[in-house]
Motif scaffolding. Sequence first.
Motif, PDB file in Angstrom:
ATOM      1  N   GLY B 236      28.748  35.130  46.545  1.00 35.28           N
ATOM      2  CA  GLY B 236      27.790  35.200  45.442  1.00 35.28           C
ATOM      3  C   GLY B 236      28.255  36.145  44.344  1.00 35.28           C
ATOM      4  N   TYR B 237      28.749  37.309  44.766  1.00 35.59           N
ATOM      5  CA  TYR B 237      29.194  38.284  43.771  1.00 35.59           C
ATOM      6  C   TYR B 237      30.409  37.746  43.029  1.00 35.59           C
ATOM      7  CZ  TYR B 237      30.529  42.743  41.723  1.00 35.59           C
ATOM      8  OH  TYR B 237      30.843  43.740  40.839  1.00 35.59           O
ATOM      9  N   TRP B 238      31.270  37.059  43.767  1.00 33.90           N
ATOM     10  CA  TRP B 238      32.482  36.473  43.168  1.00 33.90           C
ATOM     11  C   TRP B 238      32.107  35.491  42.068  1.00 33.90           C
ATOM     12  CZ3 TRP B 238      34.825  31.482  45.095  1.00 33.90           C
ATOM     13  CH2 TRP B 238      36.077  31.233  44.508  1.00 33.90           C
ATOM     14  N   ARG B 239      31.115  34.634  42.361  1.00 35.19           N
ATOM     15  CA  ARG B 239      30.710  33.648  41.362  1.00 35.19           C
ATOM     16  C   ARG B 239      30.037  34.328  40.171  1.00 35.19           C
ATOM     17  NH1 ARG B 239      31.635  28.872  42.951  1.00 35.19           N
ATOM     18  NH2 ARG B 239      32.145  28.637  45.155  1.00 35.19           N
ATOM     19  N   ALA B 240      29.185  35.309  40.453  1.00 36.42           N
ATOM     20  CA  ALA B 240      28.434  35.950  39.381  1.00 36.42           C
ATOM     21  C   ALA B 240      29.353  36.805  38.505  1.00 36.42           C
ATOM     22  CB  ALA B 240      27.316  36.808  39.966  1.00 36.42           C
ATOM     23  N   ARG B 241      30.265  37.513  39.145  1.00 36.00           N
ATOM     24  CA  ARG B 241      31.045  38.507  38.411  1.00 36.00           C
ATOM     25  C   ARG B 241      32.347  37.920  37.888  1.00 36.00           C
ATOM     26  NH1 ARG B 241      33.016  41.407  35.900  1.00 36.00           N
ATOM     27  NH2 ARG B 241      33.380  43.654  35.849  1.00 36.00           N
ATOM     28  N   PHE B 242      32.972  37.027  38.681  1.00 37.98           N
ATOM     29  CA  PHE B 242      34.279  36.508  38.297  1.00 37.98           C
ATOM     30  C   PHE B 242      34.241  35.012  37.995  1.00 37.98           C
ATOM     31  CE2 PHE B 242      35.148  40.302  40.771  1.00 37.98           C
ATOM     32  CZ  PHE B 242      36.062  40.958  39.972  1.00 37.98           C
ATOM     33  N   GLY B 243      33.030  34.437  37.968  1.00 36.79           N
ATOM     34  CA  GLY B 243      32.906  33.011  37.670  1.00 36.79           C
ATOM     35  C   GLY B 243      33.675  32.147  38.650  1.00 36.79           C
ATOM     36  N   GLY B 244      33.880  32.649  39.873  1.00 36.12           N
ATOM     37  CA  GLY B 244      34.584  31.869  40.881  1.00 36.12           C
ATOM     38  C   GLY B 244      36.067  31.720  40.588  1.00 36.12           C
ATOM     39  N   SER B 245      36.616  32.630  39.837  1.00 33.07           N
ATOM     40  CA  SER B 245      38.030  32.504  39.467  1.00 33.07           C
ATOM     41  C   SER B 245      38.936  33.176  40.489  1.00 33.07           C
ATOM     42  CB  SER B 245      38.239  33.153  38.092  1.00 33.07           C
ATOM     43  OG  SER B 245      39.568  33.601  37.960  1.00 33.07           O
ATOM     44  N   ALA B 246      40.138  32.595  40.656  1.00 27.27           N
ATOM     45  CA  ALA B 246      41.103  33.157  41.593  1.00 27.27           C
ATOM     46  C   ALA B 246      41.650  34.491  41.095  1.00 27.27           C
ATOM     47  CB  ALA B 246      42.246  32.168  41.808  1.00 27.27           C
ATOM     48  N   ASN B 247      41.401  34.798  39.819  1.00 26.67           N
ATOM     49  CA  ASN B 247      41.867  36.066  39.262  1.00 26.67           C
ATOM     50  C   ASN B 247      41.194  37.263  39.912  1.00 26.67           C
ATOM     51  OD1 ASN B 247      43.447  34.709  37.503  1.00 26.67           O
ATOM     52  ND2 ASN B 247      41.930  34.710  35.846  1.00 26.67           N
ATOM     53  N   ALA B 248      40.111  36.998  40.638  1.00 24.04           N
ATOM     54  CA  ALA B 248      39.410  38.111  41.273  1.00 24.04           C
ATOM     55  C   ALA B 248      40.349  38.869  42.208  1.00 24.04           C
ATOM     56  CB  ALA B 248      38.202  37.595  42.044  1.00 24.04           C
ATOM     57  N   ILE B 249      41.241  38.142  42.878  1.00 22.48           N
ATOM     58  CA  ILE B 249      42.166  38.798  43.803  1.00 22.48           C
ATOM     59  C   ILE B 249      43.086  39.715  43.001  1.00 22.48           C
ATOM     60  CG2 ILE B 249      44.002  38.447  45.502  1.00 22.48           C
ATOM     61  CD1 ILE B 249      41.263  37.500  46.405  1.00 22.48           C
ATOM     62  N   GLY B 250      43.137  40.957  43.426  1.00 22.64           N
ATOM     63  CA  GLY B 250      43.977  41.925  42.728  1.00 22.64           C
ATOM     64  C   GLY B 250      43.216  42.718  41.691  1.00 22.64           C
ATOM     65  N   ALA B 251      42.003  42.228  41.316  1.00 21.56           N
ATOM     66  CA  ALA B 251      41.206  42.977  40.341  1.00 21.56           C
ATOM     67  C   ALA B 251      40.729  44.271  40.995  1.00 21.56           C
ATOM     68  CB  ALA B 251      40.010  42.148  39.893  1.00 21.56           C
ATOM     69  N   ARG B 252      40.406  45.262  40.157  1.00 19.36           N
ATOM     70  CA  ARG B 252      39.931  46.520  40.716  1.00 19.36           C
ATOM     71  C   ARG B 252      38.426  46.607  40.526  1.00 19.36           C
ATOM     72  NH1 ARG B 252      43.817  49.344  42.537  1.00 19.36           N
ATOM     73  NH2 ARG B 252      42.596  51.239  42.738  1.00 19.36           N
ATOM     74  N   ILE B 253      37.772  47.239  41.479  1.00 22.94           N
ATOM     75  CA  ILE B 253      36.316  47.320  41.430  1.00 22.94           C
ATOM     76  C   ILE B 253      35.906  48.715  41.873  1.00 22.94           C
ATOM     77  CG2 ILE B 253      36.139  46.334  43.755  1.00 22.94           C
ATOM     78  CD1 ILE B 253      33.546  45.101  43.001  1.00 22.94           C
ATOM     79  N   LEU B 254      35.005  49.309  41.082  1.00 20.99           N
ATOM     80  CA  LEU B 254      34.525  50.649  41.412  1.00 20.99           C
ATOM     81  C   LEU B 254      33.358  50.515  42.379  1.00 20.99           C
ATOM     82  CD1 LEU B 254      34.390  52.630  38.073  1.00 20.99           C
ATOM     83  CD2 LEU B 254      35.194  53.531  40.248  1.00 20.99           C
ATOM     84  N   VAL B 255      33.499  51.139  43.529  1.00 19.85           N
ATOM     85  CA  VAL B 255      32.403  51.137  44.502  1.00 19.85           C
ATOM     86  C   VAL B 255      32.153  52.585  44.867  1.00 19.85           C
ATOM     87  CG1 VAL B 255      31.607  50.352  46.750  1.00 19.85           C
ATOM     88  CG2 VAL B 255      33.098  48.888  45.393  1.00 19.85           C
ATOM     89  N   GLY B 256      30.953  53.088  44.508  1.00 21.11           N
ATOM     90  CA  GLY B 256      30.711  54.505  44.733  1.00 21.11           C
ATOM     91  C   GLY B 256      31.703  55.289  43.910  1.00 21.11           C
TER      92      GLY B 256
END
Lengths: 110, 904
Positions: B236-256
Amino acid sequence: MTDDKLDLPQGTLDLLILKALSLEPQHGWAISERIQQVSRAALQIPQGSLYPALHRLERRGWVRAEWGASDNNRRAKYYELTRAGRKQLEAEADQWQRLTTAVRLVLDMS
Amino acid sequence: MLSRIWSELRYRFRALVRHADIDRELRDELAFHLAREAEKHRRGGASSEEATRRAALAFGGVDRIAEETRDARGVTLLQHVMQDLLYAVRGLRTHPVFAGGVIATLALGVGVNTAMFGILDRTLFRAPAGMIDPGSVNRVYVASSGPNGKRAIEMQLEYPRIADLARWSRTTDATASFAYRGMAVGDGRDTRELVVAIVSASYFSFFRVAPVLGRFFDASEDQPPSGTAVAIISNGYWRARFGGSANAIGARILVGQRSYTIIGVTPAGFEGVSEQRHPSVFVPVTAHASTVDSSFYRTYHWSGLEMLVRRKPGISVTALDADLSAALTRSWNAQRAIEPGQTSVDAARPEVIAGPVQLARGPLAGPEARVAMLVGSVALIVLLVACANVANLLLARTLRRRRELAVRRALGGTRARLIQQMLSETSLLTALGTVVGLMSAELTAGMLRRTVTRFTDDASVLTDMRTLVFALTIMVVTTLLAGVVPALSAGSDDLADSLKAGAREGTYRHSRARVALLLLQTTLSTTLLVGAGLFIRSLRQVRAVPLGYDVTPIAYIEASSRGPHATARQVLDLESRLVAGAVAIPGVERATPVISVPFWSTERAPIFVPGVDSADRLGRFLIQAASPDYFATVGTRIVRGRGLTSADRAGARPVAVVSEAMATTLWHSDDPIGKCFRIGSDTMPCTTVVGVAENVRARVASLGGGMDLIYYLPIEQYVASNGPPPMLALFARVHGRADDYAERLRARLQPLMPAPVYLTVRPFHDIVDPTMQSWAAGAKMFVLFGVLALALAAVGLYAVIAFAVAQRTQEIGVRIALGARARDVLALIVGHGIRVTLAGLATGVLIALAAGRAIAPLLFHVSPRDPLVYGIVAATLMVVGVAASLIPAMRASRVDANLALRAE
């Protein structure tokens, strides 16, 4: 109903029908007549049960039915024993013999 | 054998496809038989008519024999069903009110039950989706005795504890640990608090699941001291945040406070052991824990991990318990070696309890689970009432059709055949009812779920296999329950009497079956209404418990920072900025920083009181630190002395306001003003009591019993001696309801904060209400179901009485002709209704009294025998009973004697 007529024990109707058909194909009415004659009128087939029984036997493949002309030239449905029916008759007759023998033995016990 | 099956199939096929031909042949065959028989009699000398008559007599009914022969052929079942269904459809179309009533009643019963089942199953009892062999997986609970000797069960464990258990157990194949945290995800304005799953690398191996993109964690990425900063995101987060794109892999995400590299995406629908918490991001345990406590893997300080184990094949749960308990004892001693303060094994008697994966089935299941179960059984009662109603309607219909049925039997319909036909009709009705019920369940499931549980997702009822199977089972059971008695009565032998007696629509008889069904309905409604009453009273009681502060107008504002830990000065500075910003908003009256929140997060420290030996034995002393505006903001009254003032700043004499309960606990009847106590250690300077505040309840435990012991400190003094407060939080008092201000507050206050700080604002009642959830849910559901059951019972009573009146029209006519007055007739009919209601009421009350003991623990300060509840229920039931029988009674009293008798 007169008193000298016997009630058919459960399950014997099929045996009687098969036996009646073992000599030659017959139609329903003739089957009941024949059983009555041969048993010296002691056995009377309840006519209400005859046709359900015939159709049951047909479904099981023990008899086969065919329409033909009767002796007075009317269309009648003739029933004929199949090979399976003949085997079934032997098995049932044998079983009946053993049963009656056993019952007689018990009754003769003194 | 084969040939026989072949013959059978051929025969059946022919019979099915060509049944018209076969029927004609059968008729010909029987006609031939009759002709031959007649001929025989004629040859015997009988006249032509006499011969035909005798033949027919010997033969019996041609139609009946034809029917029996058809049955003997065995193909007729399907034919009969088709025939019956068509017949039923025709019959129901001519009685739309009857059909509608039955279908609506069944839809209600089936719908409510299906919806409830879906909720209970999904939220409480179903094993997590995709888990491999959940039967061999256990959740680990640890039971131990505290210093006071009280046994406590814990499921949140420390990292080294889990490592110890995994290392020293011999009965487990695999272990995993996980925790859920609300954490800041994303950066800048996009920052949102989302649920983050902190999981061990082994976690995913418990599931039959593969990433839709990338990969899951490798064991090497989850090693102390600080793991690897890699993350997996939910579908769900992948679709909402990255539009389901394969570019999500390798992206950086701030958690805490840590930035992670995304390495994988979970498939849609994967939730893990989430208990409805829908995580958006998964990070390795070690990667997260190292940001909280750098020694998390060496000391037993950082806890909060839940543990799963998979048993080796053939290992029983008992064996697992014993093995893990032995491992726990070793672990306990290992902890004691580095933390001498830890209680000894002998005193603590630690043991492991292996529970099912589902929390609701484990030893820590909350009252919600029990209330939900109760509500589930209540839904079943509604179904029973619905069944009774339908059975009653069907019985009445059968009676009305006596003539038709009698004629059909006379014409050769066998008993079995009539019963089969009645059951077909019932099946058609229940099938339609089930369909309508499923549709309504689909529409109402979301609403019900929000009422009964805290969970809010709207999962479909119709696409869930287990729920559908349940609905089908319910349908079959309903058909049997509601259909069998009416069907048997349709096949009963005394039907012929109704022809002989010449009755037009059957004669009136008190049907014992119908009265019994009516009794059942009244009984069950009584029981449900008593339940409703008890839960409503509980809810009112718990709502009436004075909390000692206001809830509705209070908004709770929490600031979280992902930046470096702020210093005490910075925190106070941010807080005063927030307070100033908040009170500048129109409608916001006051605001104060706080360090603890009732029912949410409480603070404690040991206290030392001159003249009192180990004060901490006397109870839990809670700390609140706030600004002088605190008491006015939350509405807690000062009953003696003074509140906090702006003069109580850092460096000034340390002061405190204590609750009444704390004052009496420590100093009994002495005047607490001016007393001294020390916080943290007995070498700290004296904190002087300057005021006494009214009692408050701040913990769930104190809702039912005593008051909390709490003291209030000026936040500046608290910070001066303790360093930065545990949380950066505020209470704001608004004019009206806090709900209306939450978003406005967030929007206006967020821009005042530096970038790494983000705010969450929510109405305080969102925090307080869940503590009363079980009573609120119980009350709502019992009321809903109780009213449904009562409505059904009222309709049932009305139908039965109205039917009786219709049947007795002639009798009533005779009575009137003989001089009965309208009110006599009225009394006669209503009396019948009242007798049934009273009897049902009596049995219902008895059952409720007996069941009361079982639900007593779920109630709040209400006796399960509360006379008020019973009284109101009895009154309600009597009113409904009288009303339901009054309408047909009025009709009966207006019977025209002339008309009624002439119809004879």
